[in-house]
Design an enzyme around this catalytic site. Structure first.
Site, PDB file in Angstrom:
ATOM      1  N   SER A   1       0.413  -0.925  -0.036  1.00 53.50           N
ATOM      2  CA  SER A   1      -0.490   0.032  -0.201  1.00 53.50           C
ATOM      3  C   SER A   1       0.953   1.059  -0.393  1.00 53.50           C
ATOM      4  O   SER A   1       0.499   2.344  -0.265  1.00 53.50           O
ATOM      5  CB  SER A   1      -0.832   0.284   1.399  1.00 53.50           C
TER       6      SER A   1
ATOM      7  N   LYS B   1      -9.650  -4.874  11.314  1.00 55.61           N
ATOM      8  CA  LYS B   1     -11.157  -4.194  10.493  1.00 55.61           C
ATOM      9  C   LYS B   1     -12.021  -3.798  10.673  1.00 55.61           C
ATOM     10  O   LYS B   1     -12.975  -3.016  10.287  1.00 55.61           O
ATOM     11  CB  LYS B   1     -11.370  -5.015   9.059  1.00 55.61           C
TER      12      LYS B   1
ATOM     13  N   GLY C   1     -14.882 -19.675  -0.461  1.00 58.99           N
ATOM     14  CA  GLY C   1     -13.951 -19.093   0.355  1.00 58.99           C
ATOM     15  C   GLY C   1     -14.855 -18.454   1.366  1.00 58.99           C
ATOM     16  O   GLY C   1     -15.741 -17.615   1.095  1.00 58.99           O
ATOM     17  N   ALA C   2     -14.819 -18.489   2.415  1.00 61.67           N
ATOM     18  CA  ALA C   2     -15.778 -18.164   3.327  1.00 61.67           C
ATOM     19  C   ALA C   2     -15.723 -17.323   4.785  1.00 61.67           C
ATOM     20  O   ALA C   2     -16.077 -16.703   5.402  1.00 61.67           O
ATOM     21  CB  ALA C   2     -16.431 -19.265   3.587  1.00 61.67           C
TER      22      ALA C   2
ATOM     23  N   GLY D   1     -12.329 -13.655   5.672  1.00 61.71           N
ATOM     24  CA  GLY D   1     -12.278 -12.676   5.394  1.00 61.71           C
ATOM     25  C   GLY D   1     -13.089 -11.959   4.771  1.00 61.71           C
ATOM     26  O   GLY D   1     -13.892 -11.366   3.953  1.00 61.71           O
TER      27      GLY D   1
ATOM     28  N   ARG E   1     -14.821 -25.279   2.491  1.00 60.59           N
ATOM     29  CA  ARG E   1     -14.252 -26.332   3.032  1.00 60.59           C
ATOM     30  C   ARG E   1     -15.139 -26.311   4.485  1.00 60.59           C
ATOM     31  O   ARG E   1     -15.371 -28.183   4.619  1.00 60.59           O
ATOM     32  CB  ARG E   1     -12.901 -26.559   3.584  1.00 60.59           C
ATOM     33  N   THR E   2     -15.240 -25.273   4.492  1.00 62.56           N
ATOM     34  CA  THR E   2     -16.788 -25.521   6.024  1.00 62.56           C
ATOM     35  C   THR E   2     -17.829 -25.124   5.208  1.00 62.56           C
ATOM     36  O   THR E   2     -17.661 -24.202   5.742  1.00 62.56           O
ATOM     37  CB  THR E   2     -16.138 -24.916   6.691  1.00 62.56           C
TER      38      THR E   2
HETATM   39  P1  ATR Z   1     -10.122 -15.541   7.143  1.00 62.67           P
HETATM   40  O1  ATR Z   1      -9.616 -14.816   5.993  1.00 62.67           O
HETATM   41  O2  ATR Z   1     -10.803 -14.817   7.790  1.00 62.67           O
HETATM   42  O3  ATR Z   1      -8.769 -15.064   8.305  1.00 62.67           O
HETATM   43  P2  ATR Z   1      -8.666 -18.278   7.483  1.00 62.67           P
HETATM   44  O4  ATR Z   1      -8.864 -18.710   8.569  1.00 62.67           O
HETATM   45  O5  ATR Z   1      -7.734 -17.485   6.358  1.00 62.67           O
HETATM   46  O6  ATR Z   1     -10.393 -16.686   7.384  1.00 62.67           O
HETATM   47  O7  ATR Z   1      -9.503 -18.693   5.591  1.00 62.67           O
HETATM   48  C1  ATR Z   1      -9.788 -17.939   4.387  1.00 62.67           C
HETATM   49  C2  ATR Z   1     -10.277 -19.212   3.611  1.00 62.67           C
HETATM   50  O8  ATR Z   1      -9.946 -19.930   3.160  1.00 62.67           O
HETATM   51  C3  ATR Z   1     -11.425 -20.184   4.435  1.00 62.67           C
HETATM   52  O9  ATR Z   1     -12.808 -20.208   3.275  1.00 62.67           O
HETATM   53  C4  ATR Z   1     -10.788 -21.327   5.212  1.00 62.67           C
HETATM   54  O10 ATR Z   1     -12.072 -21.901   4.197  1.00 62.67           O
HETATM   55  P3  ATR Z   1     -12.647 -22.952   6.023  1.00 62.67           P
HETATM   56  O11 ATR Z   1     -13.818 -22.349   6.175  1.00 62.67           O
HETATM   57  O12 ATR Z   1     -12.901 -24.204   6.142  1.00 62.67           O
HETATM   58  O13 ATR Z   1     -11.668 -22.425   6.929  1.00 62.67           O
HETATM   59  C5  ATR Z   1      -9.977 -21.477   3.435  1.00 62.67           C
HETATM   60  N1  ATR Z   1      -8.945 -21.832   3.780  1.00 62.67           N
HETATM   61  C6  ATR Z   1      -7.561 -21.984   3.963  1.00 62.67           C
HETATM   62  N2  ATR Z   1      -7.107 -23.220   3.739  1.00 62.67           N
HETATM   63  C7  ATR Z   1      -8.155 -24.145   3.383  1.00 62.67           C
HETATM   64  C8  ATR Z   1      -7.014 -25.462   2.442  1.00 62.67           C
HETATM   65  N3  ATR Z   1      -5.929 -25.610   2.927  1.00 62.67           N
HETATM   66  N4  ATR Z   1      -8.505 -25.951   1.770  1.00 62.67           N
HETATM   67  C9  ATR Z   1      -9.385 -25.268   1.595  1.00 62.67           C
HETATM   68  N5  ATR Z   1      -9.592 -24.031   2.053  1.00 62.67           N
HETATM   69  C10 ATR Z   1      -9.038 -23.244   2.933  1.00 62.67           C
END
Ligand code: ATR
Length: 295
Positions: A24, A74, A134-135, A137, A159-160
């Site tokens: 940034s 954030k 993905g789900a 942030g 995944r979840t």
């Molecule tokens: P945040 O963005 O909120 O910090 P994160 O834990 O970094 O979240 O994870 C971001 C996304 O990557 C999530 O959708 C996570 O899947 P889960 O909700 O099942 O944890 C996904 N993700 C991270 N590692 C993964 C992996 N090895 N395989 C599949 N999905 C993964």
């Protein structure tokens, strides 16, 4: 032209932790230079939430025009804002603050940044099917972009599954006419996608495939990639992710996350300074960023 720092130089900055590898500052200082404004943008590593509060009010006391806010603040920063724009409220995260007469105002520029990145690349979301991978942030702003962009149908693959459902729930009330389906990686999402009979645009928001795990693929299977006309990856290191390679091998167009990063930063700069940054300026800065990241 670039201004020497002098007594009239205005300060902008980034609040986050860690911030040492943020691009940034390079991006925002290039924008200040392109606009001919006497400003500098610095990255501030904020140790904890107590320090965040000090930085927010200390920044105001010192006449800081605006801040970007990044992980992990954030949400926490919302406590100090006098007003929060509707998009940031929907997403539940603020990444840009500007001091106005009555206090700090908060915005989320990740969503409009992604929409502008899509428009810049000639990708039309309106009426299209979007699969969000993905789900976490980053998925919030991407889902909001797909909804605001007028997607006809959205599939969240995660995944979840419960996390995907929570995310969908967050937006369902605001956008009741756009169906959002949630599926896990072990479900038959390909059949579901094929039933829709159209091409899909994929927004990849997980960290899977990020350096050093460069071979990581968030979703596997040729039949999935065959359905994608476009794949957007939020990752920009490596420049071409394994996900992007798969999209291209199967005939789709693929883009990395540098454009989203660029346009969210541009939107922040536009808010702070009430200017419009053209695509020509954006292109020049994008090229500079690409060169810098290859070094
Ligand atoms: P945040 O963005 O909120 O910090 P994160 O834990 O970094 O979240 O994870 C971001 C996304 O990557 C999530 O959708 C996570 O899947 P889960 O909700 O099942 O944890 C996904 N993700 C991270 N590692 C993964 C992996 N090895 N395989 C599949 N999905 C993964």
């Amino acid at each position: 032209m670039s201004f020497e720092i002098n007594a009239r130089t205005e300060l902008l900055g980034l609040l986050g932790h860690p911030v040492a590898h943020s691009v940034s500052p390079a991006l925002q200082n290039s924008l200040a230079e392109a606009c001919g404004l006497n400003q500098r943008y610095l990255a501030f590593d904020i140790a904890d939430e107590e320090a965040l509060e000090d930085a927010v009010w200390g920044g105001h006391a010192m006449g800081v025009r605006g801040f970007n806010v990044t992980v992990p603040y954030k949400k926490a920063v919302m406590e100090y804002l006098e007003e929060i724009d509707p998009i940031a409220k929907k997403i539940g995260a603020v990444n840009t603050m500007k001091w106005e007469e009555n206090g700090w105002h908060g915005y989320n520029t990740d969503m409009p940044g992604l929409l502008r990145a899509l428009a810049y690349d000639g990708v039309e979301i309106q009426g299209k099917n979007v699969v969000l991978i993905g789900a976490g942030g980053a998925a919030n702003a991407a889902l909001c972009a797909a909804l605001e962009g007028g997607a006809s149908k959205i599939l969240i693959l995660n995944r979840t599954v419960s996390r995907a459902e929570e995310l969908a729930e967050q937006f369902n009330k605001e956008y009741p006419f756009i169906p959002i389906r949630c599926m896990g990686l072990s479900e038959d999402y390909v059949s579901y996608m094929k039933e829709s009979g159209k091409e899909w645009i994929a927004l990849q928001t997980t960290s899977v495939g990020m350096h050093p795990d460069v071979n990581g693929l968030p979703v596997s299977g040729d039949d999935f990639y065959e359905l994608l006309s476009v794949g957007y990856d939020i990752i920009f290191n490596p420049e071409e992710t394994a996900f992007m390679k798969q999209v291209k091998i199967h005939g789709g167009r693929a883009f990395n996350g540098l454009r989203m990063l660029l346009f969210q930063g541009i939107r922040s700069y536009e808010i702070w300074n009430e200017v419009s940054i053209t695509d020509t300026v954006a292109r020049d800065i994008l090229v500079k960023m690409e060169v810098a990241l290859r070094r």
